[in-house]
Design an enzyme around this catalytic site. Structure first.
Site, PDB file in Angstrom:
ATOM      1  N   ARG A  67       0.842  -1.202   0.000  1.00 19.14           N
ATOM      2  CA  ARG A  67       0.000   0.000   0.000  1.00 19.14           C
ATOM      3  C   ARG A  67       0.878   1.253   0.000  1.00 19.14           C
ATOM      4  NH1 ARG A  67      -2.482  -3.773   3.031  1.00 19.14           N
ATOM      5  NH2 ARG A  67      -4.677  -4.289   2.635  1.00 19.14           N
ATOM      6  N   ILE A  97     -10.622   6.443   2.858  1.00 22.56           N
ATOM      7  CA  ILE A  97     -10.476   5.061   2.388  1.00 22.56           C
ATOM      8  C   ILE A  97      -9.192   4.915   1.562  1.00 22.56           C
ATOM      9  CG2 ILE A  97     -11.489   3.342   0.816  1.00 22.56           C
ATOM     10  CD1 ILE A  97     -14.272   4.367   1.686  1.00 22.56           C
ATOM     11  N   ASN A  99      -5.671   4.598   0.043  1.00 20.96           N
ATOM     12  CA  ASN A  99      -4.436   4.053   0.633  1.00 20.96           C
ATOM     13  C   ASN A  99      -3.212   4.879   0.269  1.00 20.96           C
ATOM     14  OD1 ASN A  99      -4.838   1.683   2.234  1.00 20.96           O
ATOM     15  ND2 ASN A  99      -5.618   0.667   0.394  1.00 20.96           N
ATOM     16  N   ASP A 130     -10.968  -4.665   7.446  1.00 24.00           N
ATOM     17  CA  ASP A 130     -10.150  -5.637   8.188  1.00 24.00           C
ATOM     18  C   ASP A 130     -11.009  -6.432   9.168  1.00 24.00           C
ATOM     19  OD1 ASP A 130      -7.783  -4.729   6.936  1.00 24.00           O
ATOM     20  OD2 ASP A 130      -7.746  -3.016   8.283  1.00 24.00           O
ATOM     21  N   ARG A 133     -13.332  -8.786   7.173  1.00 25.41           N
ATOM     22  CA  ARG A 133     -12.574  -9.979   6.737  1.00 25.41           C
ATOM     23  C   ARG A 133     -12.296 -10.906   7.918  1.00 25.41           C
ATOM     24  NH1 ARG A 133      -8.567  -6.461   3.278  1.00 25.41           N
ATOM     25  NH2 ARG A 133      -9.575  -6.729   1.246  1.00 25.41           N
ATOM     26  N   HIS A 157      -3.749  -0.013   8.756  1.00 22.93           N
ATOM     27  CA  HIS A 157      -4.365  -0.742   7.643  1.00 22.93           C
ATOM     28  C   HIS A 157      -3.319  -1.112   6.589  1.00 22.93           C
ATOM     29  CE1 HIS A 157      -7.273  -2.184   4.787  1.00 22.93           C
ATOM     30  NE2 HIS A 157      -6.837  -1.317   3.889  1.00 22.93           N
ATOM     31  N   MET A 206     -15.173  -3.569  -0.123  1.00 20.82           N
ATOM     32  CA  MET A 206     -14.865  -2.230   0.412  1.00 20.82           C
ATOM     33  C   MET A 206     -16.100  -1.351   0.412  1.00 20.82           C
ATOM     34  SD  MET A 206     -12.682  -0.372   1.796  1.00 20.82           S
ATOM     35  CE  MET A 206     -13.714   0.791   2.672  1.00 20.82           C
TER      36      MET A 206
END
Ligand code: NAD
Ligand code: LMR
Length: 293
Positions: A67, A97, A99, A130, A133, A157, A206
């Site tokens: 990222r 959001i 990155n 995260d 998931r 993240h 997302m």
């Protein structure tokens, strides 16, 4: 966000394609009025009057990238959008959001500080994916209803900065399970990047995670006092780290009580120690980018 009946206006901003996306979304029969704004000269119109600004703009990863490799392109994009928000919607909640989140959140903070409008309670890095998931991956092993398999994920993240606190779930894991699950949660984004094979990273999961977070903020603004979501915010949970993701109580002002980490296992303590230097350097990179420009 178009599905949330509390949203009255949804303003879309991009450098391409917004008229088409806005026309398409506008046909969904929910109250939000959708407007499309394209190009820098329409940024002010998109932002004026916004209560919540969600920033998913920027390039996604390709296989083999971290990222942080996105920093050179996305730092500038986020800085420009933050400048727009500081001028046109300085009181809005800003949800980042784009990155690398560990660095883009400090970028927004520094831009707001330059404009004398920074309120740490109103800035959020979106780390919800995260947690989404972690819940799915734990369910893959232990079964049950994913919605009930809640996992606290703290840190940042990216890779080793993502710290799932599996010892705080109701499940018992073998060390082998713990290590495999932790790695899968830390590198879940890479699974999608690899499967998409050069065509981007997570977008659908997302969208669900981003909407979950923004909807939680809206709920809190409507007076619900029970809303707790993970998010990367200005924090003093870990000494020496200015920003850190953990469970946060959301309120009308934004960040309410930031939950402490609770008891960590020895294994999680080691993960935290590994995360600290990387987070520190990611944060400094974002701060210095704005200070040096
Ligand atoms: P995408 O390429 O599908 O969409 C990005 C959009 O940003 C494009 O429509 C592009 O035109 C737009 N854009 C580019 N420059 C812009 C600018 N200056 N102003 C406004 N818009 C601009 O990419 P994506 O898959 O949606 O990913 C977007 C970002 O979100 C990436 O940085 C990605 O890494 C990140 N992401 C974060 C998470 C998370 O959990 N926080 C999850 C998924 C993706
Ligand atoms: C994710 O976690 O899916 C996102 O941060 C996108 C990525 O680059 O993995």
């Amino acid at each position: 966000m178009k599905l949330n009946p509390h949203v009255t206006k949804l303003a879309l901003f991009d450098i391409v394609n917004t008229p088409g996306v806005a026309a398409d979304l506008s046909h969904i029969n929910t109250p939000a009025k959708v407007t499309g704004h394209k190009g820098a000269d329409q940024l002010g119109d998109a932002l004026t009057g916004a209560d919540i600004v969600i920033i998913p703009a920027g390039v996604p990863r390709k296989p083999g990238m971290t990222r942080d490799d996105l920093f050179n392109t996305n730092a500038n994009i986020v800085k420009t959008l933050a400048e727009g928000a500081a001028k046109h919607s300085p009181k809005a909640f800003v949800c980042v959001i784009a990155n690398p989140v560990n660095s883009t959140v400090p970028i927004v903070a520094e831009v707001f500080k330059k404009h004398n409008v920074f309120d740490p309670k109103r800035l959020f890095g979106v780390t919800t994916l995260d947690v989404v998931r972690a819940s799915t991956f734990v369910t893959d092993i232990k079964g049950g209803d994913p919605a009930r398999n809640k996992v606290t994920v703290v840190g940042g993240h990216s890779g080793v900065t993502i710290l799932p606190l599996l010892s705080q779930t109701e499940h018992k894991f073998t060390q082998e399970e713990l290590e495999a699950l932790t790695k899968r949660i830390q590198f879940g984004g890479d699974e999608v990047v690899k499967a998409k094979d050069g065509l981007g990273s997570a977008t659908l999961s997302m969208a669900q995670a981003g909407a979950r977070f923004a909807n939680a903020l809206i709920k809190a603004c409507k007076g619900d006092k029970t809303v707790v979501e993970p998010t990367y915010v200005k924090s003093d949970v870990v000494p020496g780290l200015e920003y850190f993701a953990s469970n946060v109580e959301l309120s009308e002002e934004g960040v309410g009580k930031i939950h402490p980490l609770g008891t960590l296992s020895q294994y999680e303590q080691k993960l935290l120690e590994a995360a600290i230097p990387e987070l520190k350097s990611n944060i400094a990179k974002g701060v210095n980018f704005v200070k040096g420009n």
